[in-house]
Every structure is written in structure tokens, then in C-alpha cells.
Motif scaffolding. Structure first.
Motif, mmCIF file in Angstrom:
data_model
loop_
_atom_site.group_PDB
_atom_site.id
_atom_site.type_symbol
_atom_site.label_atom_id
_atom_site.label_comp_id
_atom_site.label_asym_id
_atom_site.label_seq_id
_atom_site.Cartn_x
_atom_site.Cartn_y
_atom_site.Cartn_z
ATOM 1 N N ALA A 10 19.114 82.370 0.090
ATOM 2 C CA ALA A 10 19.301 83.770 0.484
ATOM 3 C C ALA A 10 17.946 84.435 0.432
ATOM 4 C CB ALA A 10 20.275 84.481 -0.450
ATOM 5 N N LEU A 11 17.802 85.531 1.121
ATOM 6 C CA LEU A 11 16.597 86.362 1.050
ATOM 7 C C LEU A 11 17.079 87.795 1.067
ATOM 8 C CD1 LEU A 11 13.544 86.744 1.060
ATOM 9 C CD2 LEU A 11 13.591 86.623 3.552
ATOM 10 N N ASN A 12 16.893 88.477 -0.055
ATOM 11 C CA ASN A 12 17.431 89.829 -0.166
ATOM 12 C C ASN A 12 16.868 90.742 0.908
ATOM 13 O OD1 ASN A 12 18.966 89.050 -2.291
ATOM 14 N ND2 ASN A 12 17.729 90.023 -3.867
ATOM 15 N N VAL A 55 19.291 79.246 -8.378
ATOM 16 C CA VAL A 55 17.878 79.271 -8.745
ATOM 17 C C VAL A 55 17.171 80.328 -7.910
ATOM 18 C CG1 VAL A 55 15.822 77.889 -9.146
ATOM 19 C CG2 VAL A 55 18.067 76.783 -9.117
ATOM 20 N N SER A 56 16.648 81.354 -8.569
ATOM 21 C CA SER A 56 15.962 82.451 -7.879
ATOM 22 C C SER A 56 14.476 82.401 -8.188
ATOM 23 C CB SER A 56 16.545 83.791 -8.335
ATOM 24 O OG SER A 56 15.803 84.861 -7.789
ATOM 25 N N TYR A 57 13.658 82.681 -7.160
ATOM 26 C CA TYR A 57 12.214 82.619 -7.353
ATOM 27 C C TYR A 57 11.511 83.950 -7.155
ATOM 28 C CZ TYR A 57 12.471 77.596 -7.691
ATOM 29 O OH TYR A 57 12.760 76.334 -8.116
ATOM 30 N N SER A 58 12.251 85.024 -7.057
ATOM 31 C CA SER A 58 11.596 86.315 -6.890
ATOM 32 C C SER A 58 12.498 87.410 -7.405
ATOM 33 C CB SER A 58 11.271 86.568 -5.417
ATOM 34 O OG SER A 58 10.839 87.898 -5.237
ATOM 35 N N PHE A 115 14.836 85.385 -3.251
ATOM 36 C CA PHE A 115 15.113 84.182 -2.489
ATOM 37 C C PHE A 115 15.097 82.988 -3.425
ATOM 38 C CE2 PHE A 115 10.837 82.382 -2.340
ATOM 39 C CZ PHE A 115 10.051 83.495 -2.583
ATOM 40 N N GLY A 116 15.778 81.925 -3.028
ATOM 41 C CA GLY A 116 15.887 80.737 -3.878
ATOM 42 C C GLY A 116 16.929 79.801 -3.311
ATOM 43 N N TYR A 117 17.582 79.036 -4.195
ATOM 44 C CA TYR A 117 18.541 78.035 -3.752
ATOM 45 C C TYR A 117 19.863 78.171 -4.496
ATOM 46 C CZ TYR A 117 14.402 75.528 -2.003
ATOM 47 O OH TYR A 117 13.250 75.180 -1.358
#
Length: 566
Positions: free
Chosen positions: A192-194, A304-307, A312-314
Motif C-alpha cells: 500500500a502507499l498512503n 511490514v511498514s517502512y514509512s 508503504f510496505g508489505y
């Protein structure tokens, strides 16, 4: 002076035009797979049953199975929007033989030989429809609907996403080369990408990722709108691939653990276990000294979020070593191990490991799941990430589902020096201000005989190196007439929500049910932040040269509450 102001204004406008032009220069059309995809969609939307069918499948009777499935009248409501009478796009993502973990309690309710599982995705509703087809009697025996869930991505959509990413101008410009000469990794993992349609409109999105030096470039591909939703970088650090003797025992795992239940009687414990398609190792009918404690326990998702800003993440799943683009696969059989405390054997554990082929290089994953069974009746479901993932700022949120045995349970939370009963479905969050009784007693279940399970919070005291779970806990009502995750469950939540919306709330909102004196399910979502700071690594892994070859050095993070019967 005036000339300088005018010049600055002109330069400012020129920069805006350049920036806007870089967005407009994205080209995601004109490619063969994308063109073919658009034609297929246009054609299928003219049919009475707008369903894209599986093209290639190992199941010989897949055409007949699909025909039986989409002919079922219960699916009609997914084909046409009632208000506008416009067609809604559907696609069958997979057909496979049904397994014990696909059925309630893992019990064979009929001849499994002729039973097939069909997974269909509805793009308009962002929903999964899972059905079971009895091929011998040519009928659908059950259909389960999951709103806001997405099945694992089929191979042809992975190829489409990679083609779109590799040929997109914005991705190429961001990568800084004239062309991308590498195949991306994680291309089939949902993301996803917010503030894009991936989040706002809940589209089906994946993230082909290109590793370049110590960074990873994410191309967020929207498979609903068929465009590139965004491009983002993460910092992953440099490391080499470890040389390991990984034994791929796929056939043994599939035949011995995916296709059948294994019944265990060990010490005072009795339970059965099997490997699921995407919910990891599943325990059913867990008993201690002949007393039923849990109906079903499993690990549903890894978010799993990277920001913290862009979101965004998986959304990962773990499961059997069959082809599954979303899953980090089991590559070794489950194993048993003694639990030793202060020199004494106090119990045993059943464990399972899952990891990506390239681990511990960037954007490859290694997850560990195990269940602890103690001689005194304590039980603990544990999940951990071994690192390294796709960035050094990741937040890991594993989603564990724990179905408590018994039809007349009540649920309590320790609050202001007393046990406060929950009357309706709800959730709570473990924080630094959460209060506990005695040895971290935070929550408990209790049946009509005043017996139950105390749930000990994990604040980092569990002797596994964990730093505390900061967990969300949800309680939902369950009855045998609806599934709500009892059988193998697709990923139920987006990767990157920062609040309680991790998936289980789907079974609570908008009208929470009464949970007093009922059958209940606990959902446990730990939150763990990775760290690559030297000397303080957590949820992290590196490769170091030792005797001329790379070997992994790991800094795992484990989570999980402890259950203690009383």
C-alpha cells in the motif's frame, strides 16, 4: 532588482513545469502484457458473469471447476452493482486441492479427494470470495466472503506488474539509469502507499522492488487502475548473500504437513497440527491434561511498514512451499525441541521457519514461528522476524489468531485494581501505562465454572530477547455458522496502518456483538520496530565474511503473550 525578481519567478515556474512533466512522462501503456490485459478486461465486462478465469493451472479439471463455481447463484451479487446495473470485475486467482487447514477444525467433512478450493477477487469491492467445489457431485458446498481482503497474487499479474515497473519512465528516472537491467524482487507481495488509491480506494497493489547499492527502489503498481501509484526509496545497507546448505524438502513438507493433520500426544499435551496455505503452522484442538484450551491457533499475516509518513510496505503471509507469490515459504519441516530453564526441562516447543531464497540480502525475509508447551500447563504462541527486510526503519506487525475452546467464555482486562469484564467485541492497546496484576497478568478468559486462562503481557521479560510487544488485542465472537478466519485466511489488513486497523476490526465494526458467555476469538498484533544501529540491532540481519564466505549474523525480534490456565 525588479529584473532579478522576474528572473526568480520564471525559474520557479520552470521548475514546477519540469516537476509536473516528470509525472506526466510516465508511460505505462504500449506494452504487450498491459495491452493484452486491457483487452481481456474489456471483453469480460461484456459477459453476464464478468469473471477472468485462471489460464494455466496444474488441476486438470480446472475449467469444469470454474464453471461449477461461477454458476452458483450466490455469486450473482458480485457480478452487477444493483444501483447502476454496471458490471463489476472479478478474477479467479487460484484453484487448488482442498487441504485439512481449509476446513473448520481441520476435520475432513467429506471426501477430500474431490474437493477443490477456488479463490476469486472482486476488484470493485476489494473483496475475496472463497468457495469449495465438490467435483464428484458437481456442486459448490460452501462460499466464504471476506471484505477488504485480497488473495495471493497469481503469476500472470506478477509478470504484468514487473513489466509495468520496468518500463515506467518515472521508475527509470528514479533509478538513474537509461534502463532497468534487473528483474525486481517482491513483485507479487501486496503493498500500500498512503494517500494513493492503494490506500484510499483500497486497490490491489504490489511493489516490485529494485535493489541498488545500499538502497531499494519501490515501484508501487496499482493492478486495479493499471498504473504506477508511486515510487519510493528505502535504505537497506550493504550485505552479501550468505552461503547456506538450505535443503529444499518441498515434497516432504507438502505430503507430510500440508496435506494431512499430525496428531501429537506429548507429556500432558494433546493437539494436531498442519501447515496451511498462507496462515503458517496451525494448531487445532489443543488440550492439557484432557482439558480443551484452544480450538485453533495460527499466524495470519505479517504487516511490514517502512514509512511513518508515506505509509508503504508489505502484507506478507507464510505457508506451504507451493507456488505462492505472497508467502515467505517453509523450507524445512516443523521441528520439536525441549524447553530448558535453569538446567531443568520444563516443556517442549513445536517450531517452523520460513525464509526467502536470498536471505539475508536486502528485501528478503526470514520469519520464525513456534509454540511453547510447558509441563505446568502454560502455553505461548511465539512469532519473530530474523531480519533483514527492505529497509532500516521497518515496523513489523504479525497478526496471530487464537480461538479459545468452550461456548460460554467471558473476557476480562485488569483495570484499576480489578478485573473489568468486556461486554461487547472491542480492542485494547498495550502501552507504557498499561497496568498488570502480579506477574504481568493483563487479560483473562473465564468459563461458567470460574476456570480459564490468564494472559501474561510481554514487556520484554520472556527471555527471548524481545523488547516488549506494544500489542493490540481484539476479542471477537465466533459461532460455527460463519468462518471469520477459522479456515485458511487471505491477508486481512493493509501493511501500513499505524492504528488499530490491522484487519481483525473487520470482524467487529460497525456493530460490535455481545461476547458475554460466548465462544470467543483473540487476535494479537504485536508491534516491533527494527534497528540497524551498531550495538543495538533488532529485527535485523547482516552477512559477514568468515573464512572467505558470507555467513549470516542475526538480531531477531520475538513476540507473543503467555497463557496460564487456572
Amino acid at each position: 532588482m525588479m529584473k532579478n525578481i522576474v528572473l526568480i519567478y520564471v525559474l520557479f515556474c520552470f521548475m514546477i513545469i519540469l516537476n509536473c512533466s516528470s509525472q506526466k512522462n510516465r508511460r505505462t501503456d504500449g506494452h504487450s502484457l498491459l495491452d493484452e490485459r486491457k483487452k481481456e478486461i474489456n471483453a469480460v465486462l461484456k459477459l453476464n458473469k464478468p469473471v477472468l478465469l485462471v489460464k494455466q493451472n496444474d488441476i486438470k479439471s480446472s475449467s469444469e471447476i470454474q464453471d461449477i463455481f461461477i454458476s452458483n447463484s450466490k455469486l450473482d451479487k458480485f457480478f452487477v452493482e444493483p444501483s447502476s446495473q454496471k458490471k463489476m470485475l472479478n478474477e479467479i486467482f487460484s484453484i487448488s486441492k482442498a487441504r485439512p487447514s481449509d476446513l473448520p477444525n481441520g476435520n475432513a467433512i467429506m471426501n477430500m479427494e474431490n474437493l477443490y478450493r477456488v479463490e476469486m477477487y472482486n476488484y470493485a469491492l476489494n473483496a475475496s470470495i472463497i468457495g469449495f467445489v465438490d467435483l464428484a457431485h458437481k456442486q459448490v458446498i460452501n462460499i466464504i466472503f471476506y471484505k477488504e481482503t485480497q488473495p495471493d497474487i497469481p503469476p500472470h499479474l506478477v509478470e504484468l506488474a514487473m513489466e509495468m515497473a520496468i518500463n515506467d519512465t518515472a521508475v527509470i528516472n528514479e533509478y538513474g539509469e537509461h534502463k532497468l537491467d534487473q528483474r525486481p524482487i517482491m513483485a507479487g507481495t501486496k503493498t500500500a502507499l498512503n494517500r494513493t488509491k492503494c490506500q484510499r480506494s483500497k486497490h490491489l497493489c504490489v511493489a516490485p522492488t529494485f535493489v541498488k547499492g545500499d538502497k531499494a527502489l519501490w515501484a508501487i503498481v496499482d493492478l486495479t487502475d493499471l498504473n504506477i501509484a508511486g515510487v519510493k526509496w528505502t535504505q537497506v545497507g550493504e550485505t552479501g548473500m550468505a552461503v547456506t546448505q538450505r535443503t529444499m524438502q518441498n515434497d516432504k513438507i507438502m505430503s507430510c504437513y500440508c496435506d494431512k493433520n499430525n496428531v501429537i500426544e506429548k507429556n500432558d499435551w494433546t493437539f494436531s497440527y498442519s501447515m496451511s496455505r498462507s496462515d503458517g503452522l496451525v494448531l487445532t484442538n489443543v488440550q492439557y491434561k484432557k482439558k480443551e484450551l484452544f480450538r485453533n491457533v495460527k499466524l495470519v499475516d505479517w504487516h511490514v511498514s517502512y514509512s511513518k509518513i508515506d505509509g508503504f510496505g508489505y502484507s506478507d503471509a507464510v505457508g506451504c512451499p507451493e507456488f505462492s507469490t505472497a508467502a515467505v515459504l517453509a523450507v524445512e519441516p516443523p521441528y520439536f525441541e525441549a524447553i530448558v530453564e535453569s538446567g531443568d526441562t520444563t516443556g517442549f516447543l513445536l517450531g517452523q521457519r520460513y525464509y526467502s531464497e536470498g536471505w539475508p540480502t536486502p528485501c528478503n525475509y526470514n520469519y520464525h514461528q513456534y509454540f511453547e508447551f510447558y509441563n505446568d500447563g502454560r502455553f505461548r504462541p511465539v512469532v519473530g522476524s530474523i531480519g533483514r527486510g527492505c529497509g532500516n526503519n521497518g515496523m513489523y506487525r504479525p497478526v496471530t489468531r487464537i480461538a479459545v475452546s468452550g461456548e460460554k467464555n467471558n473476557f476480562y482486562e485488569w483495570n484499576k485494581n480489578t478485573w473489568k469484564q468486556w461486554k461487547n467485541e472491542q480492542w485494547t492497546l498495550q502501552t507504557g501505562k498499561t497496568l498488570y496484576q502480579g506477574d504481568h497478568q493483563w487479560l483473562k478468559t473465564e468459563n461458567d465454572n470460574k476456570q480459564g486462562l490468564v494472559i501474561l503481557a510481554n514487556t520484554g521479560q520472556m527471555r527471548d530477547g524481545g523488547r516488549g510487544d506494544n500489542a493490540y488485542v481484539y476479542v471477537t465472537k465466533w459461532d460455527s455458522h460463519r468462518d471469520e478466519g477459522e479456515t485458511d485466511l487471505p491477508t486481512i489488513g493493509p501493511c501500513c496502518n499505524k492504528d488499530y486497523q490491522q484487519g481483525p476490526e473487520k470482524f467487529i465494526e460497525p456493530d460490535p456483538e455481545i461476547i458475554q458467555t460466548s465462544s470467543i476469538v483473540l487476535w494479537y498484533v504485536a508491534q516491533m520496530t527494527n534497528d540497524d544501529t551498531k550495538g543495538n540491532e533488532y529485527c535485523w540481519a547482516e552477512s559477514v565474511l568468515k573464512n572467505g564466505v558470507y555467513v549470516p549474523v542475526i538480531y531477531p525480534c520475538y513476540s507473543g503473550p503467555m497463557f496460564k490456565p487456572y
